[in-house]
Structures are given as structure tokens and as C-alpha cells.
Design a protein around this motif. Sequence first.
Motif, short mmCIF file in Angstrom:
data_model
loop_
_atom_site.label_atom_id
_atom_site.label_comp_id
_atom_site.label_asym_id
_atom_site.label_seq_id
_atom_site.Cartn_x
_atom_site.Cartn_y
_atom_site.Cartn_z
N ALA A 14 0.77 -1.15 0.23
CA ALA A 14 -0.01 -0.02 -0.12
C ALA A 14 0.88 1.24 0.00
CB ALA A 14 -0.92 0.05 1.10
N PRO A 15 1.91 1.49 0.90
CA PRO A 15 2.76 2.64 0.87
C PRO A 15 3.30 2.88 -0.28
CG PRO A 15 3.58 1.25 2.55
CD PRO A 15 2.16 0.61 2.07
N LEU A 16 4.05 1.56 -0.74
CA LEU A 16 4.94 1.39 -1.86
C LEU A 16 4.21 2.09 -3.02
CD1 LEU A 16 6.77 -1.72 -1.68
CD2 LEU A 16 7.87 0.48 -1.55
N ILE A 17 2.71 1.67 -3.26
CA ILE A 17 2.01 2.24 -4.32
C ILE A 17 1.74 3.63 -4.34
CG2 ILE A 17 -0.05 1.88 -5.83
CD1 ILE A 17 0.26 -1.06 -5.47
N ILE A 35 7.57 3.93 8.91
CA ILE A 35 6.29 4.81 9.36
C ILE A 35 4.96 4.80 8.53
CG2 ILE A 35 5.61 7.09 10.08
CD1 ILE A 35 8.42 8.11 10.69
N LEU A 36 5.25 4.76 7.04
CA LEU A 36 4.25 4.96 6.37
C LEU A 36 3.37 3.48 6.33
CD1 LEU A 36 5.69 6.58 3.02
CD2 LEU A 36 4.22 7.57 5.08
N ALA A 37 4.01 2.23 6.42
CA ALA A 37 3.41 1.06 6.14
C ALA A 37 2.33 0.89 7.51
CB ALA A 37 4.41 -0.09 6.26
N PRO A 38 2.65 1.17 8.50
CA PRO A 38 1.71 1.04 9.78
C PRO A 38 0.54 2.10 9.39
CG PRO A 38 3.82 1.46 10.69
CD PRO A 38 3.86 1.59 9.36
N VAL A 155 -0.34 8.14 14.84
CA VAL A 155 0.39 9.12 15.83
C VAL A 155 1.62 9.54 15.22
CG1 VAL A 155 0.99 9.09 18.16
CG2 VAL A 155 -1.09 8.08 17.84
N ALA A 156 2.34 8.79 14.90
CA ALA A 156 3.81 8.88 14.41
C ALA A 156 3.52 10.01 13.24
CB ALA A 156 4.60 7.67 13.89
N THR A 157 2.66 9.68 12.14
CA THR A 157 2.67 10.61 11.37
C THR A 157 2.16 11.90 11.68
OG1 THR A 157 1.99 8.78 9.83
CG2 THR A 157 1.38 11.10 8.85
N THR A 158 1.26 11.95 12.54
CA THR A 158 0.65 13.26 13.03
C THR A 158 1.84 14.05 13.74
OG1 THR A 158 -1.52 12.20 13.30
CG2 THR A 158 -1.17 14.40 14.48
#
Length: 345
Positions: A14-17, A35-38, A155-158
Motif C-alpha cells: 500500500a505505501p509503496l504504491i 512509518i508509512l506502512a503502519p 500518531v507517528a505521522t501526526t
Amino acid sequence: MRRIAPAIGLFFLAPLIAEFLLGNLPVSLLFALMILAPLYGAGALLIREVVRRTGRGWPSIIVLGLAYAVFEEGVTTQSLFNPNYANAHLLDHGYVPALGLSVPWTLGVLALHAVWSIGVPIGLTESLVLDRPRTPWLGKLGLTVTAVLFALGSVATTAMQLYQDDFVASVPQFVGVAVAIVVFVAVAMTFRPAARQVDSVNRVDSNAIRVVTSRTAPNPWWVGAFAFVTGTAFRLLPDGIPAWLNVAGLLVLAAIVIAVVRHWSHQTGWGDSHRFALVAGAMVCYAVHSFIETPVMPVSPAIDHTGDVVFSLAALVTLALTARRLRRHAAASTVEEAGVAPARR
């Protein structure tokens, strides 16, 4: 491992695409997958598991993808409301002061996430898992772990976004985001569980049977070409035109795609190869567009285009291998049915 392998694949696919095949992130930031995968992966996986566990189908996946998009862009990145997000001036075009957002950007980014961040990775992964494409892949423990990972990723992204930019949306805007998410989830759950198909013109009005017209579904190559053309039109819709003309273009494209795919999916012969063709056309659209996409982090043209080439080739190889598996599976199914036909008679 065999049972959860598709879930793990979707988690990273999903994050790779969504970010790297698009060209939004350069290959030098590949470590950001941690970080993006979660966020992306766990989000797509939760949507897929909820829909398949309740027996629903693709309309529910896409609408839940819209709910995910509202959450990501309205809460974690707040790009729907931040006029200086990534210094991209996303709200300059078609801004509505009463809502504090840009209508063209909002519609565009919601569609982008629903289709490419959620729908395409799920469709590709299910095309690779031919023995159980529409059955749950996770148990209760797996769902719990996925939910925890999604929360941590959110939470990490925010936190990262707030570290880079201290903008915070208003309370009414957050309330609007919450209401939109609830509405999309409710709408997704109103769709009836997916029904089995029957090749008949006269069978009607049954919860267990979906009418399939006597017309034959088009060749998958035409379906893939349609996905590529409409996806490209969506990505290239210019921001320079009047805002409401841009909005009209987005809505017309969405209406065309929904109407055409719905019509085709009710025709005789519509199946896994056609659904995969939609995925393939959308992925090729992203791969082509990556070469003109400007990464959010400035990098040299050499690094930028190296990543475009690497991820585009990886996408093409993956699509080719998936198409090959589908052909072999279809051929094996045909031989199996031919072998048992005399016994049935």
C-alpha cells in the motif's frame, strides 16, 4: 506464514504504491516505509478484512477508502485545511472560506487515496492470492495487532507533521472530519453482501443472486486501457482552469468510471482478469505519471528519476507475473471443469 503472507504483502504494498510508485517520495526515502506502512498498510488491511468478513464487495472498499482519506488528510497531515502544507499552496485554487478548504484539492485527494492508496493495493494482492482472494487473512490476534499498528502509524505521522509545521485545524473542522468519516463508514455498511452471479436475463430480486446480463464483458485489455486513460485524465486535470470547471471535471470522471465499471461488472464473463485489468491500468497510470511528479522532498533529478525507473519496472514485473498466474489459474480451472463434467452428467 502462508496464511498471513498476503496480509504482510498488502501491509508494505500500500505505501509503496501510494507514495513511491506515484513519485511523491524519492527512492532515497525508502526507509520511511517503517512509518508509512503502519498508516497506509494497516489502514488498507483493516478495510479489506472488515469488508471480506462481512461478505461485502468493492463498493464498500472504495467508500471505506474515502473514510480513510478523510482521516489521513484531515487529521494526520491536515492538508485539507493547512494553506502552507508542504509549501505546495494546495488551497489557493477553489478555496471556500466558510469550510476552510479547497474543493478541487479535497475531491482530488480523497479520490486518489480511495482508488490508489486503498483499492489498487487490495486488488493487486487479492489477484496474487487466487485460492482465497475474498476470505479473511487474519484472525483476532492479527486484527488486534493491525489495529495497534494503524494507531501507532497515525500518531507517528501526526507527530512528524506537527514537528515540521505547527498548524492545527479548528475544532469545527475536526468535527466536520469526524462526521464525514462516520457518514462514509455508514454508507459502506449499507451495501449488501456480495452476491453470487448467475448468467441469466430473467432472474431478478433475490438477496443471494445478482443478475448478470446476456452481454459479454469486454476483453480485459480494453478494461485496463479504460482504467489507464481515465486515471491519466484524473492525474492531468489542470489546476490552472477555473476551480469549478476543475470540480466538474473530477465529478464527471468519477461518474463515468462508476457507471462503466458497474455496467461491465454485470455482464457475462466478468471476473478476476477484469478486476486485475482495472488495477493494472491504474498502476501503469501512476508509473507513467511518476516521471512528471515533483517529490515533496527536493532531490537531484538523477535520484528522482532513478526511483521512478526502479519502481515503474518493479510495478511492470509484478503486473506481468500476476497476469501469468491468473492465466494459469484460469487454464487449470477450465481443465478441471472439463475433467469433472462427464461425472456430473
